[in-house]
Design an enzyme around this catalytic site. Structure first.
Site, PDB file in Angstrom:
ATOM      1  N   THR A 140      48.810  32.964  36.481  1.00  0.00           N
ATOM      2  CA  THR A 140      49.965  33.159  37.369  1.00  0.00           C
ATOM      3  C   THR A 140      49.459  33.397  38.798  1.00  0.00           C
ATOM      4  O   THR A 140      48.321  33.822  39.009  1.00  0.00           O
ATOM      5  CB  THR A 140      50.852  34.342  36.925  1.00  0.00           C
ATOM      6  OG1 THR A 140      50.135  35.574  37.100  1.00  0.00           O
ATOM      7  CG2 THR A 140      51.295  34.213  35.469  1.00  0.00           C
ATOM      8  N   GLY A 141      50.326  33.091  39.757  1.00  0.00           N
ATOM      9  CA  GLY A 141      49.926  33.266  41.161  1.00  0.00           C
ATOM     10  C   GLY A 141      48.824  32.302  41.550  1.00  0.00           C
ATOM     11  O   GLY A 141      47.917  32.659  42.302  1.00  0.00           O
ATOM     12  N   ALA A 142      48.917  31.060  41.042  1.00  0.00           N
ATOM     13  CA  ALA A 142      47.838  30.084  41.267  1.00  0.00           C
ATOM     14  C   ALA A 142      48.032  29.294  42.558  1.00  0.00           C
ATOM     15  O   ALA A 142      47.254  28.393  42.840  1.00  0.00           O
ATOM     16  CB  ALA A 142      47.746  29.140  40.073  1.00  0.00           C
ATOM     17  N   SER A 162      47.752  30.442  45.597  1.00  0.00           N
ATOM     18  CA  SER A 162      46.912  30.858  46.724  1.00  0.00           C
ATOM     19  C   SER A 162      45.897  31.907  46.271  1.00  0.00           C
ATOM     20  O   SER A 162      45.939  32.377  45.123  1.00  0.00           O
ATOM     21  CB  SER A 162      47.770  31.434  47.865  1.00  0.00           C
ATOM     22  OG  SER A 162      48.281  32.687  47.505  1.00  0.00           O
ATOM     23  N   GLY A 163      45.005  32.237  47.175  1.00  0.00           N
ATOM     24  CA  GLY A 163      44.088  33.363  47.005  1.00  0.00           C
ATOM     25  C   GLY A 163      43.272  33.348  45.723  1.00  0.00           C
ATOM     26  O   GLY A 163      42.730  32.327  45.301  1.00  0.00           O
ATOM     27  N   GLY A 183      53.133  35.775  20.359  1.00  0.00           N
ATOM     28  CA  GLY A 183      53.081  34.978  19.117  1.00  0.00           C
ATOM     29  C   GLY A 183      52.082  33.842  19.265  1.00  0.00           C
ATOM     30  O   GLY A 183      51.254  33.600  18.383  1.00  0.00           O
ATOM     31  N   TYR A 239      52.287  50.243  45.698  1.00  0.00           N
ATOM     32  CA  TYR A 239      51.284  49.282  45.211  1.00  0.00           C
ATOM     33  C   TYR A 239      50.289  49.976  44.279  1.00  0.00           C
ATOM     34  O   TYR A 239      50.007  49.484  43.181  1.00  0.00           O
ATOM     35  CB  TYR A 239      50.561  48.656  46.413  1.00  0.00           C
ATOM     36  CG  TYR A 239      49.544  47.602  46.027  1.00  0.00           C
ATOM     37  CD1 TYR A 239      49.939  46.365  45.529  1.00  0.00           C
ATOM     38  CD2 TYR A 239      48.174  47.838  46.164  1.00  0.00           C
ATOM     39  CE1 TYR A 239      49.007  45.397  45.178  1.00  0.00           C
ATOM     40  CE2 TYR A 239      47.234  46.873  45.816  1.00  0.00           C
ATOM     41  CZ  TYR A 239      47.654  45.661  45.326  1.00  0.00           C
ATOM     42  OH  TYR A 239      46.730  44.702  44.968  1.00  0.00           O
TER      43      TYR A 239
HETATM   44  N1  LIG Z   1      43.179  40.546  47.950  1.00  0.00           N
HETATM   45  C1  LIG Z   1      42.644  41.666  47.534  1.00  0.00           C
HETATM   46  O1  LIG Z   1      41.807  42.281  48.223  1.00  0.00           O
HETATM   47  C2  LIG Z   1      43.031  42.240  46.201  1.00  0.00           C
HETATM   48  C3  LIG Z   1      42.418  43.446  45.781  1.00  0.00           C
HETATM   49  C4  LIG Z   1      42.757  43.985  44.548  1.00  0.00           C
HETATM   50  C5  LIG Z   1      43.678  43.327  43.739  1.00  0.00           C
HETATM   51  N2  LIG Z   1      44.263  42.165  44.175  1.00  0.00           N
HETATM   52  C6  LIG Z   1      45.231  41.520  43.267  1.00  0.00           C
HETATM   53  O2  LIG Z   1      44.877  40.161  43.102  1.00  0.00           O
HETATM   54  C7  LIG Z   1      46.029  39.412  42.711  1.00  0.00           C
HETATM   55  C8  LIG Z   1      46.103  38.136  43.526  1.00  0.00           C
HETATM   56  O3  LIG Z   1      46.403  38.485  44.875  1.00  0.00           O
HETATM   57  P1  LIG Z   1      45.753  37.741  46.128  1.00  0.00           P
HETATM   58  O4  LIG Z   1      44.958  38.757  46.860  1.00  0.00           O
HETATM   59  O5  LIG Z   1      45.134  36.467  45.740  1.00  0.00           O
HETATM   60  O6  LIG Z   1      47.070  37.527  47.046  1.00  0.00           O
HETATM   61  P2  LIG Z   1      47.921  36.215  47.366  1.00  0.00           P
HETATM   62  O7  LIG Z   1      47.071  35.176  48.016  1.00  0.00           O
HETATM   63  O8  LIG Z   1      49.108  36.711  48.111  1.00  0.00           O
HETATM   64  O9  LIG Z   1      48.331  35.687  45.934  1.00  0.00           O
HETATM   65  C9  LIG Z   1      49.385  36.263  45.217  1.00  0.00           C
HETATM   66  C10 LIG Z   1      49.953  35.197  44.314  1.00  0.00           C
HETATM   67  O10 LIG Z   1      51.034  35.763  43.582  1.00  0.00           O
HETATM   68  C11 LIG Z   1      52.147  34.898  43.710  1.00  0.00           C
HETATM   69  N3  LIG Z   1      53.437  35.589  43.606  1.00  0.00           N
HETATM   70  C12 LIG Z   1      53.882  36.636  44.345  1.00  0.00           C
HETATM   71  N4  LIG Z   1      55.161  36.914  44.017  1.00  0.00           N
HETATM   72  C13 LIG Z   1      55.513  36.030  43.049  1.00  0.00           C
HETATM   73  C14 LIG Z   1      56.705  35.781  42.343  1.00  0.00           C
HETATM   74  N5  LIG Z   1      57.803  36.507  42.542  1.00  0.00           N
HETATM   75  N6  LIG Z   1      56.713  34.778  41.445  1.00  0.00           N
HETATM   76  C15 LIG Z   1      55.625  34.014  41.232  1.00  0.00           C
HETATM   77  N7  LIG Z   1      54.470  34.179  41.894  1.00  0.00           N
HETATM   78  C16 LIG Z   1      54.417  35.181  42.796  1.00  0.00           C
HETATM   79  C17 LIG Z   1      52.008  34.301  45.096  1.00  0.00           C
HETATM   80  O11 LIG Z   1      52.836  33.148  45.231  1.00  0.00           O
HETATM   81  P3  LIG Z   1      53.570  32.855  46.653  1.00  0.00           P
HETATM   82  O12 LIG Z   1      52.472  32.620  47.619  1.00  0.00           O
HETATM   83  O13 LIG Z   1      54.432  31.682  46.405  1.00  0.00           O
HETATM   84  O14 LIG Z   1      54.358  34.071  46.974  1.00  0.00           O
HETATM   85  C18 LIG Z   1      50.524  34.005  45.118  1.00  0.00           C
HETATM   86  O15 LIG Z   1      50.241  32.820  44.440  1.00  0.00           O
HETATM   87  C19 LIG Z   1      47.222  40.349  42.905  1.00  0.00           C
HETATM   88  O16 LIG Z   1      47.624  40.876  41.666  1.00  0.00           O
HETATM   89  C20 LIG Z   1      46.657  41.454  43.781  1.00  0.00           C
HETATM   90  O17 LIG Z   1      47.342  42.668  43.611  1.00  0.00           O
HETATM   91  C21 LIG Z   1      43.960  41.615  45.375  1.00  0.00           C
END
Ligand SMILES: NC(=O)c1ccc[n+]([C@@H]2O[C@H](COP(=O)([O-])OP(=O)(O)OC[C@H]3O[C@@H](n4cnc5c(N)ncnc54)[C@H](OP(=O)(O)O)[C@@H]3O)[C@@H](O)[C@H]2O)c1
Length: 293
Positions: free
Chosen positions: A17-19, A21-22, A135, A175
């Site tokens: 999920t969240g594929a 970006s990032g 399942g 958060y």
């Molecule tokens: N970056 C850091 O330093 C860091 C540190 C610790 C943990 N994390 C965790 O790592 C994970 C990935 O985050 P990231 O840093 O890569 O940030 P990101 O680039 O903002 O990626 C977040 C992803 O989640 C998706 N998302 C958000 N709301 C959504 C929704 N309602 N439905 C479906 N998809 C949704 C976004 O899609 P859209 O772009 O379309 O909204 C995006 O693909 C998160 O769980 C974050 O808490 C990040």
């Protein structure tokens, strides 16, 4: 229906999920490069999502895998249910579920289900999606649930009277609390899934240069854009997720926390079993998931 035998990661079905970006995009790319069948879950069509899908597709072609995209708004329970149904229908197995999507909302906003958004996306969505796919995961065992948490859970606590910012909302506490809640639920999944061949682990990806804090105010954004120069790349941030999802030596390992590509102690509060079982009940009530299985 896609039916394929698995060898190593080749043709293992991995949902990320969240594929769009990032870290999620880099995780999907990395697994695609290992030859996995990657299901990239994205919120909606966008130039960012298109670009991510092109990269995942290219890595998949290079790795001899298969890449597929599904759309779901994880802040919406009906959209999560539709996603689970689509995965059920399209794939005959599910080897890895990576709950990576997350938000870090600077202001309190509500979802269509009437939940606070950070809690809905970071806690309720992985709870519901995982339960709906249990399942399939059990039938595909050995299978893995990988939850992307954060070291922001350190020093956090669960306030059951303020789980959704009912009394007070701040971006940092919402958060941190959401990630601690995800830790508690991961360990509860691990306990409940003992003996099924499905493992549940969680991780901190590092401090990574992504769009996570995109809705901070302009002044904070300006500072962040400078500080971000020192953050890890998304590719580096994805390494721990890819390791926990694919390392053969982690087969059967469950209820563990990983950081920097290795097992680490999770924040102490993550191991509070009574908080975990209370939170599980709250999530069950909010999703009515046990009624729908
Ligand atoms: N970056 C850091 O330093 C860091 C540190 C610790 C943990 N994390 C965790 O790592 C994970 C990935 O985050 P990231 O840093 O890569 O940030 P990101 O680039 O903002 O990626 C977040 C992803 O989640 C998706 N998302 C958000 N709301 C959504 C929704 N309602 N439905 C479906 N998809 C949704 C976004 O899609 P859209 O772009 O379309 O909204 C995006 O693909 C998160 O769980 C974050 O808490 C990040």
């Amino acid at each position: 229906m896609v039916r394929r035998p698995t060898v190593g990661m080749k043709q293992k079905v991995c949902v990320v999920t969240g594929a769009s970006s990032g870290i999620g995009e880099a995780t999907a790319e990395g697994l695609a490069g290992l030859g996995a069948t990657v299901v990239a879950v994205m919120r909606a069509q966008s130039p960012q999502a298109e670009s991510a899908m092109r990269k995942i597709g290219t890595r998949s072609a290079d790795g001899g895998g298969f890449a597929s995209r599904m759309y779901a708004d994880l802040s919406s329970q009906s959209s999560i249910r539709q996603l689970a149904q689509d995965i059920e229908k399209k794939f005959d197995r599910l080897d890895v579920l990576i709950n990576n999507a997350g938000v870090n909302r600077s202001k309190k906003t509500m979802t269509e289900d009437g939940l606070e958004s950070t809690f809905a996306v970071n806690v309720v969505a992985p709870f519901l999606l995982t339960n709906l796919l249990l399942g399939k995961l059990k039938a595909s065992a050995p299978a893995r649930i990988v939850n992307v948490s954060s070291n922001a859970a350190n020093g956090s606590s669960i306030d059951f009277d303020n789980l959704q910012g009912e009394r007070k909302y701040s971006v940092y506490s919402a958060y941190g609390q959401s990630k601690l809640a995800l830790n508690l639920l991961t360990l509860e999944f691990a306990r409940r899934l003992q003996g099924t061949g499905v493992t549940a682990n969680f991780l901190h990806p590092g401090v990574v240069r992504t769009r996570l804090a995109r809705d901070l105010n302009p002044a904070a954004q300006a500072i962040l854009s400078f500080v971000k120069l020192f953050f890890a790349s998304p590719e580096k941030g994805a390494r721990t997720s890819i390791y926990v999802a694919s390392a053969p030596e982690l087969e059967g390992v469950s209820g563990k926390y990983f950081s920097n590509g290795k097992e680490a102690p999770a924040p102490t509060e993550s191991y509070d079993e009574s908080a975990a079982s209370r939170l599980w009940q709250v999530c069950e009530q909010l999703t009515r998931v046990s009624d729908s299985k």
